[in-house]
Design a protein around this motif. Sequence first.
Motif, PDB file in Angstrom:
ATOM      1  N   VAL A   1      -4.252   7.410  12.699  1.00  0.00           N
ATOM      2  CA  VAL A   1      -3.393   7.977  11.651  1.00  0.00           C
ATOM      3  C   VAL A   1      -2.678   6.876  10.876  1.00  0.00           C
ATOM      4  O   VAL A   1      -2.672   6.859   9.641  1.00  0.00           O
ATOM      5  CB  VAL A   1      -2.355   8.954  12.259  1.00  0.00           C
ATOM      6  CG1 VAL A   1      -1.322   9.361  11.219  1.00  0.00           C
ATOM      7  CG2 VAL A   1      -3.055  10.178  12.827  1.00  0.00           C
ATOM      8  N   ILE A   2      -2.065   5.956  11.607  1.00  0.00           N
ATOM      9  CA  ILE A   2      -1.298   4.905  10.930  1.00  0.00           C
ATOM     10  C   ILE A   2      -2.245   3.960  10.179  1.00  0.00           C
ATOM     11  O   ILE A   2      -1.995   3.606   9.017  1.00  0.00           O
ATOM     12  CB  ILE A   2      -0.411   4.141  11.934  1.00  0.00           C
ATOM     13  CG1 ILE A   2       0.684   5.093  12.473  1.00  0.00           C
ATOM     14  CG2 ILE A   2       0.214   2.904  11.296  1.00  0.00           C
ATOM     15  CD1 ILE A   2       1.575   4.493  13.550  1.00  0.00           C
TER      16      ILE A   2
ATOM     17  N   VAL B   1       2.174   1.047   2.609  1.00  0.00           N
ATOM     18  CA  VAL B   1       2.533  -0.161   1.860  1.00  0.00           C
ATOM     19  C   VAL B   1       2.878   0.193   0.416  1.00  0.00           C
ATOM     20  O   VAL B   1       3.823  -0.365  -0.158  1.00  0.00           O
ATOM     21  CB  VAL B   1       1.401  -1.209   1.942  1.00  0.00           C
ATOM     22  CG1 VAL B   1       1.658  -2.367   0.980  1.00  0.00           C
ATOM     23  CG2 VAL B   1       1.263  -1.727   3.377  1.00  0.00           C
ATOM     24  N   ASP B   2       2.159   1.137  -0.174  1.00  0.00           N
ATOM     25  CA  ASP B   2       2.512   1.576  -1.539  1.00  0.00           C
ATOM     26  C   ASP B   2       3.947   2.101  -1.586  1.00  0.00           C
ATOM     27  O   ASP B   2       4.686   1.839  -2.542  1.00  0.00           O
ATOM     28  CB  ASP B   2       1.543   2.661  -2.011  1.00  0.00           C
ATOM     29  CG  ASP B   2       0.181   2.102  -2.411  1.00  0.00           C
ATOM     30  OD1 ASP B   2       0.107   0.890  -2.721  1.00  0.00           O
ATOM     31  OD2 ASP B   2      -0.807   2.865  -2.406  1.00  0.00           O
ATOM     32  N   GLY B   3       4.327   2.837  -0.552  1.00  0.00           N
ATOM     33  CA  GLY B   3       5.696   3.355  -0.503  1.00  0.00           C
ATOM     34  C   GLY B   3       6.728   2.237  -0.428  1.00  0.00           C
ATOM     35  O   GLY B   3       7.751   2.270  -1.113  1.00  0.00           O
ATOM     36  N   TRP B   4       6.442   1.240   0.391  1.00  0.00           N
ATOM     37  CA  TRP B   4       7.388   0.116   0.510  1.00  0.00           C
ATOM     38  C   TRP B   4       7.391  -0.714  -0.773  1.00  0.00           C
ATOM     39  O   TRP B   4       8.441  -1.185  -1.206  1.00  0.00           O
ATOM     40  CB  TRP B   4       7.021  -0.735   1.736  1.00  0.00           C
ATOM     41  CG  TRP B   4       7.067   0.065   3.000  1.00  0.00           C
ATOM     42  CD1 TRP B   4       7.961   1.074   3.298  1.00  0.00           C
ATOM     43  CD2 TRP B   4       6.174  -0.019   4.116  1.00  0.00           C
ATOM     44  NE1 TRP B   4       7.675   1.592   4.539  1.00  0.00           N
ATOM     45  CE2 TRP B   4       6.597   0.956   5.069  1.00  0.00           C
ATOM     46  CE3 TRP B   4       5.080  -0.824   4.428  1.00  0.00           C
ATOM     47  CZ2 TRP B   4       5.955   1.132   6.292  1.00  0.00           C
ATOM     48  CZ3 TRP B   4       4.443  -0.650   5.649  1.00  0.00           C
ATOM     49  CH2 TRP B   4       4.863   0.321   6.561  1.00  0.00           C
ATOM     50  N   ARG B   5       6.233  -0.845  -1.364  1.00  0.00           N
ATOM     51  CA  ARG B   5       6.160  -1.570  -2.635  1.00  0.00           C
ATOM     52  C   ARG B   5       6.951  -0.849  -3.732  1.00  0.00           C
ATOM     53  O   ARG B   5       7.512  -1.480  -4.619  1.00  0.00           O
ATOM     54  CB  ARG B   5       4.691  -1.720  -3.061  1.00  0.00           C
ATOM     55  CG  ARG B   5       3.978  -2.922  -2.399  1.00  0.00           C
ATOM     56  CD  ARG B   5       4.532  -4.207  -2.995  1.00  0.00           C
ATOM     57  NE  ARG B   5       3.967  -5.410  -2.423  1.00  0.00           N
ATOM     58  CZ  ARG B   5       2.849  -5.998  -2.863  1.00  0.00           C
ATOM     59  NH1 ARG B   5       2.152  -5.478  -3.855  1.00  0.00           N
ATOM     60  NH2 ARG B   5       2.432  -7.118  -2.300  1.00  0.00           N
TER      61      ARG B   5
ATOM     62  N   PHE C   1      -0.541  -7.291   3.731  1.00  0.00           N
ATOM     63  CA  PHE C   1       0.532  -6.401   4.212  1.00  0.00           C
ATOM     64  C   PHE C   1      -0.106  -5.167   4.876  1.00  0.00           C
ATOM     65  O   PHE C   1       0.276  -4.757   5.988  1.00  0.00           O
ATOM     66  CB  PHE C   1       1.410  -6.004   3.028  1.00  0.00           C
ATOM     67  CG  PHE C   1       2.770  -5.437   3.339  1.00  0.00           C
ATOM     68  CD1 PHE C   1       3.195  -5.179   4.638  1.00  0.00           C
ATOM     69  CD2 PHE C   1       3.667  -5.147   2.301  1.00  0.00           C
ATOM     70  CE1 PHE C   1       4.473  -4.652   4.898  1.00  0.00           C
ATOM     71  CE2 PHE C   1       4.934  -4.614   2.552  1.00  0.00           C
ATOM     72  CZ  PHE C   1       5.326  -4.363   3.841  1.00  0.00           C
ATOM     73  N   VAL C   2      -1.113  -4.614   4.221  1.00  0.00           N
ATOM     74  CA  VAL C   2      -1.831  -3.466   4.794  1.00  0.00           C
ATOM     75  C   VAL C   2      -2.458  -3.854   6.135  1.00  0.00           C
ATOM     76  O   VAL C   2      -2.373  -3.115   7.123  1.00  0.00           O
ATOM     77  CB  VAL C   2      -2.900  -2.950   3.807  1.00  0.00           C
ATOM     78  CG1 VAL C   2      -3.798  -1.895   4.481  1.00  0.00           C
ATOM     79  CG2 VAL C   2      -2.258  -2.378   2.543  1.00  0.00           C
TER      80      VAL C   2
END
Lengths: 193, 193
Positions: free
Chosen positions: A46-47, A55-59, A91-92
């Motif tokens: 899942v993760i 990562v898009d969310g953190w970006r 990062f991913v």
Amino acid sequence: MSEQIAGYDFGAVPRSPVTMDELRRLEAALEFTTQDREMLSRARSVIADHAEGLVDGWRAIIGAHDFLSEWFVGPEGKPDDAYKAAVKKRFVQWVVDLVTRPFDQAWLDYQHEIGLRHTPTRKNQTDGAETPLLVPLRYLLAFIAPVALAVRPLLQTAGFAKEEIDLIHAAWTKAVILSVTLWSAPYVRDGLW
Amino acid sequence: MSEQIAGYDFGAVPRSPVTMDELRRLEAALEFTTQDREMLSRARSVIADHAEGLVDGWRAIIGAHDFLSEWFVGPEGKPDDAYKAAVKKRFVQWVVDLVTRPFDQAWLDYQHEIGLRHTPTRKNQTDGAETPLLVPLRYLLAFIAPVALAVRPLLQTAGFAKEEIDLIHAAWTKAVILSVTLWSAPYVRDGLW
């Protein structure tokens, strides 16, 4: 797959100055146990499958604040998109590694390398970029919060039982803190880390 | 009540080198919002009432590991019980402060003071102790995990709704990370914090 990630030098970086004994002590201080490892394994797919979305969310948080995005800006004052894209892939992969790799010597070594790549010792070198030579430690530490917290909604959507979510989320939180603790070493005054 | 805590100098310590603007930026990086403040208020009495029990739990982790308890050992090689007792009262008060005090200039100043008191600049001075002059930063950072995670079972026992528990726990986690991030400043090389 990881061969396709430029600058992802896992297994090919210098030895960390942190020993495996010290890593085990940190795990004990965090109370990271075999149960946590098991929980990370349970959430692995899942993760890992949602790592890019995380990562898009953190970006998005970074992009919303000049004081966070300025570390990605090139000498002309514009965001260095090639650098951002290169860093994003790694990062991913860090997310994937955190739930798939054992915390062994190679992992330990690579955490130190990641830390160095945020400091003047090594920032920009991997990608030949000309962004500022630092991501300040305070932002790496503060960012533990969104990185730790973003996983819970994902686990809820994936349909894990409530008790499992709590255990997986705790394991993820510990793993994130362990990793960032190791990143912090190059920032710290001699003898104080 | 706080007058009874020896060495608890909240409101009477030097100005932090960290500015209020920087504190607000850190809050933004953490995504600490007015909702988080509201959630901490909602759990205020539960967390404050159980602060000593929480600290006892964290102290048990420290006591279980020589590499964590050695920072409380006096020159004769035995635990300095008077020092431990004095520090404990302030540790409990830190928990209470985290859920009751606004993150204002006085709070900011005191976080820096707490950080300094873990470094050779100020460790032992408050209590006239002769323990080692340092708690290494890596253990302060690693300890974010047990400190952040211990609150969830408490909230469950207190009967909060599931959604509330998630929100309060997230707020607590952010507050802990913010505080420890501020503690880290004196450990870090010039210009890298």
